[in-house]
Scaffold this motif. Sequence first.
Motif, PDB file in Angstrom:
ATOM      1  N   LYS A  11       1.171  -1.045  -0.060  1.00  0.00           N
ATOM      2  CA  LYS A  11       0.003  -0.036   0.318  1.00  0.00           C
ATOM      3  C   LYS A  11       0.824   1.065  -0.185  1.00  0.00           C
ATOM      4  O   LYS A  11       0.314   2.086  -0.116  1.00  0.00           O
ATOM      5  CB  LYS A  11      -0.962  -0.046   1.615  1.00  0.00           C
ATOM      6  N   ALA A  12       2.329   1.179   0.996  1.00  0.00           N
ATOM      7  CA  ALA A  12       3.235   2.290   0.777  1.00  0.00           C
ATOM      8  C   ALA A  12       3.272   2.714  -0.833  1.00  0.00           C
ATOM      9  O   ALA A  12       3.594   3.573  -1.073  1.00  0.00           O
ATOM     10  CB  ALA A  12       4.221   2.030   1.828  1.00  0.00           C
ATOM     11  N   GLN A  13       3.603   1.423  -1.933  1.00  0.00           N
ATOM     12  CA  GLN A  13       4.478   2.100  -2.330  1.00  0.00           C
ATOM     13  C   GLN A  13       3.138   2.274  -3.387  1.00  0.00           C
ATOM     14  O   GLN A  13       3.767   2.987  -4.747  1.00  0.00           O
ATOM     15  CB  GLN A  13       5.049   0.358  -2.916  1.00  0.00           C
ATOM     16  N   TYR A  14       1.920   1.588  -3.111  1.00  0.00           N
ATOM     17  CA  TYR A  14       1.261   1.834  -4.473  1.00  0.00           C
ATOM     18  C   TYR A  14       1.445   3.617  -4.033  1.00  0.00           C
ATOM     19  O   TYR A  14       0.659   4.703  -4.754  1.00  0.00           O
ATOM     20  CB  TYR A  14      -0.365   1.070  -4.513  1.00  0.00           C
ATOM     21  N   LEU A  15       0.963   4.302  -2.815  1.00  0.00           N
ATOM     22  CA  LEU A  15       0.434   5.629  -2.276  1.00  0.00           C
ATOM     23  C   LEU A  15       1.737   6.673  -2.968  1.00  0.00           C
ATOM     24  O   LEU A  15       2.194   7.496  -3.504  1.00  0.00           O
ATOM     25  CB  LEU A  15       0.726   5.791  -0.785  1.00  0.00           C
ATOM     26  N   ASN A  16       3.380   5.723  -3.311  1.00  0.00           N
ATOM     27  CA  ASN A  16       4.511   6.399  -4.116  1.00  0.00           C
ATOM     28  C   ASN A  16       4.859   7.262  -5.007  1.00  0.00           C
ATOM     29  O   ASN A  16       4.016   7.723  -5.709  1.00  0.00           O
ATOM     30  CB  ASN A  16       5.666   5.258  -3.117  1.00  0.00           C
ATOM     31  N   LEU A  17       3.697   5.407  -5.371  1.00  0.00           N
ATOM     32  CA  LEU A  17       3.668   5.898  -6.988  1.00  0.00           C
ATOM     33  C   LEU A  17       2.573   6.960  -7.648  1.00  0.00           C
ATOM     34  O   LEU A  17       2.715   6.968  -8.593  1.00  0.00           O
ATOM     35  CB  LEU A  17       3.894   4.231  -7.558  1.00  0.00           C
ATOM     36  N   LEU A  18       1.433   6.496  -7.506  1.00  0.00           N
ATOM     37  CA  LEU A  18       0.244   7.379  -7.068  1.00  0.00           C
ATOM     38  C   LEU A  18       0.637   8.689  -7.355  1.00  0.00           C
ATOM     39  O   LEU A  18       0.090   9.819  -8.367  1.00  0.00           O
ATOM     40  CB  LEU A  18      -0.834   6.901  -6.133  1.00  0.00           C
ATOM     41  N   ILE A  19       1.524   9.674  -6.149  1.00  0.00           N
ATOM     42  CA  ILE A  19       1.989  10.613  -5.940  1.00  0.00           C
ATOM     43  C   ILE A  19       2.426  11.432  -7.258  1.00  0.00           C
ATOM     44  O   ILE A  19       2.696  12.311  -7.711  1.00  0.00           O
ATOM     45  CB  ILE A  19       2.200  10.751  -4.556  1.00  0.00           C
ATOM     46  N   LEU A  20       3.801  10.689  -7.213  1.00  0.00           N
ATOM     47  CA  LEU A  20       4.637  10.666  -7.749  1.00  0.00           C
ATOM     48  C   LEU A  20       3.853  10.960  -9.482  1.00  0.00           C
ATOM     49  O   LEU A  20       4.261  12.190 -10.457  1.00  0.00           O
ATOM     50  CB  LEU A  20       5.880   9.924  -8.366  1.00  0.00           C
ATOM     51  N   LYS A  21       2.716  10.457 -10.092  1.00  0.00           N
ATOM     52  CA  LYS A  21       2.414  10.188 -11.424  1.00  0.00           C
ATOM     53  C   LYS A  21       2.065  11.520 -11.550  1.00  0.00           C
ATOM     54  O   LYS A  21       2.286  12.194 -12.592  1.00  0.00           O
ATOM     55  CB  LYS A  21       1.235   8.951 -11.554  1.00  0.00           C
ATOM     56  N   ASP A  22       1.592  11.540 -10.327  1.00  0.00           N
ATOM     57  CA  ASP A  22       0.552  13.340  -9.999  1.00  0.00           C
ATOM     58  C   ASP A  22       1.406  14.593 -10.395  1.00  0.00           C
ATOM     59  O   ASP A  22       1.223  15.476 -10.916  1.00  0.00           O
ATOM     60  CB  ASP A  22      -0.349  13.097  -9.375  1.00  0.00           C
ATOM     61  N   GLU A  23       2.303  14.072  -9.714  1.00  0.00           N
ATOM     62  CA  GLU A  23       2.764  15.513  -9.512  1.00  0.00           C
ATOM     63  C   GLU A  23       4.070  15.722 -10.756  1.00  0.00           C
ATOM     64  O   GLU A  23       3.571  16.738 -11.701  1.00  0.00           O
ATOM     65  CB  GLU A  23       4.595  15.212  -8.525  1.00  0.00           C
TER      66      GLU A  23
END
Length: 257
Positions: A11-23
């Motif tokens: 879940k932490a990895q997914y949050l990381n990927l999601l935020i970076l993509k948005d940025e």
Amino acid sequence: MSEDKYQITEKAQYLNLLILKDELQSFDTLLSEAITDADTWLSKLRATRGVFLTLNNVKDIADRLRINGSTEFTLSTRSLRKDLMFANHFRNRGIGHLNDILLKRAAQWSPQIFYESFKDNNSFKLIEAHRTIIESCINSYIDKDGRQKVFDTEIDLMYPPDAKQFYSYLSALVTKSVNWLNEASKIILSLIVHHTNEEIQELAAIAGQTNFDLKSESEFSYSIEEHRINFAETMKVLKERGTDPKILEVMREKFEI
């Protein structure tokens, strides 16, 4: 109880990927906007420095992430890691850290910032400060023979062909990174078991144990019996305080085991 049961790492990895993509997508929009005046030029320069910080964070997770993907995904990961070495250099010299030697080279590279005629022109000096730091980050990424590793020449963003070459490269790198983040997100998300409404009591108990002291571990223990005792005590207190019976009934329906 181990955090593995709750897939905290995934879940932490997914949050990381999601935020970076948005940025990256947000920066891509800013970098694509037309330059019409000094303010839009300054915004583009700020976004240029900012996007390299995010790209370096993409490199970090690409280096750490260990997931089973297709051969194509594995090859794209290796390629992206190599491409993002430039972002790592950029971040370490001119964003996350403002390297003293780089700043001295930047001052040498752009003497116009200190011309008498621009002494009181703060807008000009700020724009030129961003630009010279960006160019110094680019031009200091060199091989053992002193040649720029990406463009094979020094870059001057005031020279239109150089600016076009650099920003075309940056756009392609952002697109490549977004595509990788999108694929990695799909793989990670496919591994995560999403919770049912029936699990809300347990998950609420686990959430309540979150330890925000990052030097210590969090707890992940759950006991049905303990939940029943705590729930009964909570309901007793709420009833004594005159809580609306309808609200108490809703709580029983949702949380009572």
